[in-house]
Design an enzyme around this catalytic site. Structure first.
Site, PDB file in Angstrom:
ATOM      1  N   ASP A   1      10.419 -14.195 -14.957  1.00 39.86           N
ATOM      2  CA  ASP A   1      10.936 -12.820 -13.889  1.00 39.86           C
ATOM      3  C   ASP A   1      12.109 -12.932 -15.145  1.00 39.86           C
ATOM      4  O   ASP A   1      12.953 -13.459 -14.639  1.00 39.86           O
ATOM      5  CB  ASP A   1       9.604 -13.041 -12.673  1.00 39.86           C
ATOM      6  CG  ASP A   1      10.657 -13.559 -11.787  1.00 39.86           C
ATOM      7  OD1 ASP A   1      11.126 -14.941 -11.830  1.00 39.86           O
ATOM      8  OD2 ASP A   1       9.936 -13.757 -10.892  1.00 39.86           O
TER       9      ASP A   1
ATOM     10  N   ASN B   1       6.597 -14.605   1.659  1.00 40.38           N
ATOM     11  CA  ASN B   1       5.134 -13.355   1.795  1.00 40.38           C
ATOM     12  C   ASN B   1       4.303 -13.745   0.335  1.00 40.38           C
ATOM     13  O   ASN B   1       3.131 -13.422   0.413  1.00 40.38           O
ATOM     14  CB  ASN B   1       5.852 -11.935   1.383  1.00 40.38           C
ATOM     15  CG  ASN B   1       6.515 -12.197  -0.050  1.00 40.38           C
ATOM     16  OD1 ASN B   1       6.606 -12.879  -0.914  1.00 40.38           O
ATOM     17  ND2 ASN B   1       6.555 -10.806  -0.484  1.00 40.38           N
TER      18      ASN B   1
ATOM     19  N   HIS C   1       4.464 -14.234  -2.901  1.00 41.87           N
ATOM     20  CA  HIS C   1       4.451 -14.126  -4.071  1.00 41.87           C
ATOM     21  C   HIS C   1       4.568 -15.364  -4.564  1.00 41.87           C
ATOM     22  O   HIS C   1       5.620 -15.805  -4.613  1.00 41.87           O
ATOM     23  CB  HIS C   1       5.737 -13.771  -4.403  1.00 41.87           C
ATOM     24  CG  HIS C   1       6.996 -13.768  -4.555  1.00 41.87           C
ATOM     25  ND1 HIS C   1       8.727 -12.432  -3.695  1.00 41.87           N
ATOM     26  CD2 HIS C   1       7.707 -14.847  -4.621  1.00 41.87           C
ATOM     27  CE1 HIS C   1       9.136 -13.235  -4.146  1.00 41.87           C
ATOM     28  NE2 HIS C   1       9.136 -14.771  -4.532  1.00 41.87           N
TER      29      HIS C   1
ATOM     30  N   GLU D   1       3.814  -9.372  -6.210  1.00 42.80           N
ATOM     31  CA  GLU D   1       4.205  -9.809  -5.119  1.00 42.80           C
ATOM     32  C   GLU D   1       2.563  -8.873  -3.900  1.00 42.80           C
ATOM     33  O   GLU D   1       1.749  -8.761  -4.445  1.00 42.80           O
ATOM     34  CB  GLU D   1       5.229  -7.859  -4.037  1.00 42.80           C
ATOM     35  CG  GLU D   1       6.540  -8.048  -4.876  1.00 42.80           C
ATOM     36  CD  GLU D   1       7.592  -8.890  -4.105  1.00 42.80           C
ATOM     37  OE1 GLU D   1       6.677 -10.165  -3.580  1.00 42.80           O
ATOM     38  OE2 GLU D   1       8.319  -8.854  -3.639  1.00 42.80           O
TER      39      GLU D   1
END
Ligand code: PGA
Length: 235
Positions: free
Chosen positions: A67, A136, A138, A143
């Protein structure tokens, strides 16, 4: 999937560096999928150390990072290109043209995502995909969502991620970009093998992602379906 528990981040990094090194020794032109964040920094330092003593040769290795922040130029100190150059590429004999990340500062992010996806397809996919995991759940910047995004795509970063990552943006007027370009689950799940590192502090999300339901609300849970995924987790 195979979950290996270790005592601390140091053991995690040692094991990860050995797995990555053996994959390069086994296939000198290995296609590595690489990750950023604080988790793999020590692993990269250990790989550099192996290179420096002549135990590893990166000359034929090709890399594709997961990313990049939308809007950041490659020379921005918080860009993931800068991170990779600084922590790994500049200290090995890897050919820079063999290292790939999505470009964050193009005028057309969707086009950049499509081009990046094609580049990975053109080399036949990833041999070994290294991953971290967000608090979280990811992976990359995929996400929590209602679906698993398959293709390289642009994601708006969640409040949790913006808060987790603001520690890196310390300069005056520096704010965490609100979106990022990220490889989707198509390439991650197609990788021949996956190595996910979960250091100290990630115990709770490891439980949720790998012992609970598979759900796009916890994106890493998708890896429960990967045919060759190893998680190294600090107990
Ligand atoms: P971290 O981030 O390594 O900085 O904890 C992991 C991730 O967000 O994937």
């Amino acid at each position: 999937m195979n979950i290996v528990y270790v005592k601390n981040n140091e053991q995690m990094s040692l094991m990860a560096a050995d797995i990555i090194a053996s994959s390069i020794l086994h296939k000198p032109d290995a296609i590595l999928g690489l990750a950023t964040g604080s988790t793999p920094i020590e692993t990269y330092a250990l790989l550099v150390a192996k290179y420096k003593v002549g135990a590893l040769d990166f000359s034929q290795v090709r890399t594709f990072n997961l990313d990049e922040y939308a809007g950041l130029a490659p020379d921005h100190e918080q860009s993931y290109r800068y991170f990779m150059n600084h922590h790994l590429f500049n200290h090995t004999n890897i050919a820079m043209e063999n290292t790939h990340l999505p470009l964050g500062n193009t005028s057309d992010h969707e086009k950049q995502c499509a081009e990046y996806e094609k580049k990975i397809e053109a080399v036949g996919g990833i041999d070994l995909q290294l991953l971290g995991i967000g608090s979280n759940g990811h992976v990359g910047f995929n996400e929590p969502a209602d679906v698993f995004y398959m293709k390289t795509n642009v994601q708006n970063l969640s409040a949790a991620t913006l808060s987790d990552n603001k520690r890196f943006f310390k300069g005056e007027n520096e704010v965490v970009p609100s979106s990022a370009l990220t490889t989707g689950f198509g390439q991650i799940m197609a990788a021949k093998s996956v190595l996910l590192l979960a250091g100290n502090g990630k115990q709770e999300i490891v439980q949720k992602a790998f012992y609970g339901d598979v759900t796009p609300q916890i994106p890493a849970s998708c890896l429960q379906f990967h045919h060759n995924c190893t998680v190294i987790a600090v107990r």
